[in-house]
Design a protein around this motif. Structure first.
Motif, mmCIF file in Angstrom:
data_model
loop_
_atom_site.group_PDB
_atom_site.id
_atom_site.type_symbol
_atom_site.label_atom_id
_atom_site.label_comp_id
_atom_site.label_asym_id
_atom_site.label_seq_id
_atom_site.Cartn_x
_atom_site.Cartn_y
_atom_site.Cartn_z
ATOM 1 N N VAL A 31 45.116 46.148 10.252
ATOM 2 C CA VAL A 31 43.852 46.871 10.055
ATOM 3 C C VAL A 31 42.907 46.585 11.219
ATOM 4 O O VAL A 31 42.255 47.491 11.760
ATOM 5 N N LEU A 32 42.834 45.317 11.629
ATOM 6 C CA LEU A 32 41.980 44.924 12.753
ATOM 7 C C LEU A 32 42.438 45.598 14.044
ATOM 8 O O LEU A 32 41.628 46.016 14.876
ATOM 9 N N MET A 33 43.756 45.737 14.209
ATOM 10 C CA MET A 33 44.303 46.372 15.406
ATOM 11 C C MET A 33 43.853 47.821 15.522
ATOM 12 O O MET A 33 43.456 48.295 16.596
ATOM 13 N N ASN A 34 43.895 48.548 14.403
ATOM 14 C CA ASN A 34 43.453 49.946 14.397
ATOM 15 C C ASN A 34 42.013 50.072 14.874
ATOM 16 O O ASN A 34 41.667 50.999 15.606
ATOM 17 N N ALA A 35 41.166 49.136 14.439
ATOM 18 C CA ALA A 35 39.743 49.198 14.794
ATOM 19 C C ALA A 35 39.515 48.878 16.258
ATOM 20 O O ALA A 35 38.700 49.532 16.932
ATOM 21 N N THR A 36 40.204 47.880 16.785
ATOM 22 C CA THR A 36 39.925 47.432 18.153
ATOM 23 C C THR A 36 40.424 48.414 19.216
ATOM 24 O O THR A 36 39.911 48.407 20.344
ATOM 25 N N ILE A 37 41.394 49.252 18.871
ATOM 26 C CA ILE A 37 41.896 50.245 19.844
ATOM 27 C C ILE A 37 40.782 51.202 20.258
ATOM 28 O O ILE A 37 40.748 51.697 21.396
ATOM 29 N N PHE A 38 39.827 51.471 19.340
ATOM 30 C CA PHE A 38 38.721 52.388 19.648
ATOM 31 C C PHE A 38 37.930 51.899 20.859
ATOM 32 O O PHE A 38 37.485 52.697 21.685
ATOM 33 N N VAL A 39 37.719 50.600 20.959
ATOM 34 C CA VAL A 39 36.923 50.053 22.068
ATOM 35 C C VAL A 39 37.597 50.357 23.397
ATOM 36 O O VAL A 39 36.948 50.809 24.354
ATOM 37 N N MET A 40 38.914 50.152 23.468
ATOM 38 C CA MET A 40 39.638 50.412 24.721
ATOM 39 C C MET A 40 39.692 51.915 25.013
ATOM 40 O O MET A 40 39.611 52.331 26.171
ATOM 41 N N PHE A 41 39.801 52.738 23.961
ATOM 42 C CA PHE A 41 39.901 54.185 24.152
ATOM 43 C C PHE A 41 38.653 54.743 24.822
ATOM 44 O O PHE A 41 38.730 55.668 25.652
ATOM 45 N N PHE A 42 37.487 54.184 24.476
ATOM 46 C CA PHE A 42 36.239 54.704 25.031
ATOM 47 C C PHE A 42 35.697 53.857 26.185
ATOM 48 O O PHE A 42 34.577 54.087 26.659
ATOM 49 N N ALA A 43 36.473 52.877 26.672
ATOM 50 C CA ALA A 43 36.023 52.029 27.777
ATOM 51 C C ALA A 43 35.906 52.844 29.064
ATOM 52 O O ALA A 43 36.778 53.647 29.385
ATOM 53 N N ASN A 44 34.810 52.636 29.803
ATOM 54 C CA ASN A 44 34.611 53.369 31.069
ATOM 55 C C ASN A 44 34.176 52.443 32.201
ATOM 56 O O ASN A 44 33.601 52.890 33.197
ATOM 57 N N SER A 45 34.409 51.135 32.032
ATOM 58 C CA SER A 45 34.090 50.170 33.086
ATOM 59 C C SER A 45 35.005 48.967 32.914
ATOM 60 O O SER A 45 35.577 48.746 31.838
ATOM 61 N N LEU A 46 35.138 48.179 33.977
ATOM 62 C CA LEU A 46 35.997 46.992 33.901
ATOM 63 C C LEU A 46 35.502 45.987 32.855
ATOM 64 O O LEU A 46 36.318 45.424 32.121
ATOM 65 N N PRO A 47 34.186 45.737 32.728
ATOM 66 C CA PRO A 47 33.735 44.829 31.665
ATOM 67 C C PRO A 47 34.111 45.314 30.270
ATOM 68 O O PRO A 47 34.474 44.510 29.403
ATOM 69 N N LEU A 48 34.044 46.640 30.038
ATOM 70 C CA LEU A 48 34.415 47.172 28.716
ATOM 71 C C LEU A 48 35.915 47.045 28.472
ATOM 72 O O LEU A 48 36.354 46.748 27.352
#
Length: 531
Positions: free
Chosen positions: A142-159
């Motif tokens: 369940v946690l994995m499903n949620a955290t993928i969103f952060v990488m999907f919308f990342a637009n910088s190296l820090p993100l």
């Protein structure tokens, strides 16, 4: 002479009867345990598969959670080699006439997930000990499903760094639970292939990444590294969560919790009722659990005491060695091939070929480990890799030419494949078998934490050695990894025991007797021994 009152005589007689009944129960319990252990000894590999078909299936399902860590580890490694990603987030390098990700960010991106996983494995031990393998894994999915969103919308190296860090948390749960669960639900003869499936799924993850990035590496826009490659991660967690919800809990965990009826039911779900006796199997588990019995709840402090300290050091050592004997070249294969002089397209193609060969050789390793043991395969496999790593360094030292580049690429490929043929898959067996049953979730968590603690500085070192803006050593890094692999080989020679064909009871007894590692294979443990 004192006289015995009638009531006292009756109490004495009743107590004697109870004692005899208790002795009879204990005797029958031990006989059942011995019968179950003998039955597992007498099984061939194919008989074990026929007797426990669903155990094989559920081990397969649990092992497939490793695809997610593998996919993301190789994905971020391949992003660094992608021209579109480098041109978007990198700097121009005049020497190579290409955009490159600077060394500090290249290292940071590759270690972010490992840092998150380091936290995850320490959470996994207590969580699994309390709620079980099944529910702990569901929490991770369940946690994995949620955290993928952060990488999907990342637009910088820090993100991207934060996304990798968050995704690492569930990785830690999966990697700590999978080898322990797989080793507990299958019979003795299947422990090696059931745990080595983990390495196969690691290769599956890298194959998927290799195929996706090979298709998209020529695209000049952000779709080469964003959207589809990242979104594909969502293919895994939900179907796996549904399957894990239906999976049986480890009967060993249930026995540790005193839930014996549920443990018997779990055994029946894992095997064929016509080919096994669930009561006897539970008795065998109770016998081992009783040997390790303690009034205190399992804790990390226990891993550092008595015979458990030695077991913890073996697990931590075998995990640490995965980073020191050629694994980092395997994880950075595409980038390594580029630095060896291959074109970007050729580097991605070679990376895909390497992953496919790794999967094939992992399956071949099942046969080796099942029939020839763990210790000899580990020593011979690591020894071979030492020779190949030194050869890689020599090939990079003879000057720059097409032949030298091809030689470096060839040795790099051989090291990557050989690692997954011997040392890597054998490591999973050793990790699962060495830990005490009672402390297994904590021991595997501690071992994997050691893996990440060693891997993080090794990633910085590996990135520095390969990066043109760093050490720019290319294939000469083979000298460094060859030296660290030699240290691992010497340590394994003196410290790695052979546990092929041993029950958990025998392994417990040998560690308590402080049998030297090189004598494990020849030590005879009587079927009636309890210590």
């Amino acid at each position: 002479m004192a006289t015995i009152a009638p009531n006292d005589e009756k109490k004495s007689y009743d107590g004697e009867i109870e004692a005899k009944e208790h002795a009879g129960t204990v005797s029958q319990f031990k006989a059942d345990a011995v019968e179950a252990e003998t039955s597992e000894y007498n099984m061939t590999v194919m008989e074990a598969v026929k007797a426990y078909p669903m155990a094989c299936f559920w081990a397969f399902v649990m092992s497939s959670t490793i695809i997610m860590e593998s996919y993301d580890v190789f994905l971020i490694g391949n992003f660094i080699a992608l021209p579109a990603f480098a041109s978007r987030f990198g700097v121009w390098n005049a020497a190579t006439e290409k955009y490159v990700i600077v060394t500090k960010w290249q290292s940071a991106l590759q270690m972010a997930g490992q840092l998150g996983a380091l936290i995850g494995v320490f959470l996994a031990g207590p969580l699994t000990s309390r709620i079980g393998y099944r529910w702990a894994t569901l929490v991770g999915l369940v946690l994995m499903n949620a955290t993928i969103f952060v990488m999907f919308f990342a637009n910088s190296l820090p993100l991207f760094f934060v996304a990798q860090l968050l995704e690492g948390l569930p990785w830690g749960i999966f990697i700590a639970n999978a080898p322990a669960y797989c080793s507990e639900i299958v019979p003795l003869r299947l422990r090696a292939p059931a745990t080595q499936v983990l390495q196969m799924f690691w290769a599956v993850g890298s194959i998927i990444v290799g195929a996706v990035t090979f298709v998209y590496n020529t695209r000049p826009d952000e779709n080469a590294y964003n959207r589809i490659p990242i979104a594909l991660q969502w293919l895994f967690p939900t179907p796996l969560a549904i399957l894990m919800f239906m999976a049986p809990e480890s009967p060993w965990w249930l026995v540790r919790k005193g839930r014996l009826e549920e443990a018997a039911h779990s055994v029946e779900r894992l095997g064929r009722k016509s080919m096994l006796n669930a009561g006897e199997a539970v008795a065998m588990m109770r016998r081992v659990v009783d040997l390790e019995k303690s009034t205190a709840a399992p804790s990390y402090i226990e891993l550092l005491k008595g015979s458990d300290l030695r077991r913890t050091l073996i697990v931590c050592g075998i995990y640490a060695a995965q980073n020191l004997a050629g694994n980092l070249i395997a994880n950075q294969a595409v980038y390594f091939f580029e630095q060896a002089g291959m074109t970007t397209n050729t580097a991605f193609a070679l990376g895909l070929i390497t992953s496919a060969l790794q999967m094939i050789f992992v399956m071949l390793s099942w046969i080796l480990t099942t029939y020839y043991g763990r210790r000899p395969i580990y020593l011979w496999g690591t020894g071979f890799n030492i020779v190949m790593l030194v050869a890689l360094g020599i090939a990079a030292s003879v000057g720059t030419s097409t032949m030298a580049s091809n030689a470096q690429a060839s040795f790099g490929l051989i090291v990557s494949v050989a690692f997954t043929f011997a040392a890597a898959p054998v490591s999973w067996c050793v990790i699962a078998e060495t830990s005490a049953v009672r402390l297994r979730p904590l021991t595997t968590g501690m071992g994997r934490a050691t893996y990440y603690i060693i891997e993080i500085p090794c990633i910085f070192l590996g990135s520095f050695m390969l990066n043109p803006t760093g050490g720019n050593l290319g294939g000469k890094c083979g000298y460094v990894w060859g030296a660290t692999a030699l240290v691992c080989w010497v340590t394994a020679y003196f410290c790695l025991p052979e546990m092929k064909g041993r029950s958990y009871r025998e392994i417990d007894i040998m560690f308590k007797r402080k049998i030297p590692a090189r004598h494990f294979e020849k030590t005879v443990i009587d079927m009636q021994d309890d210590e």
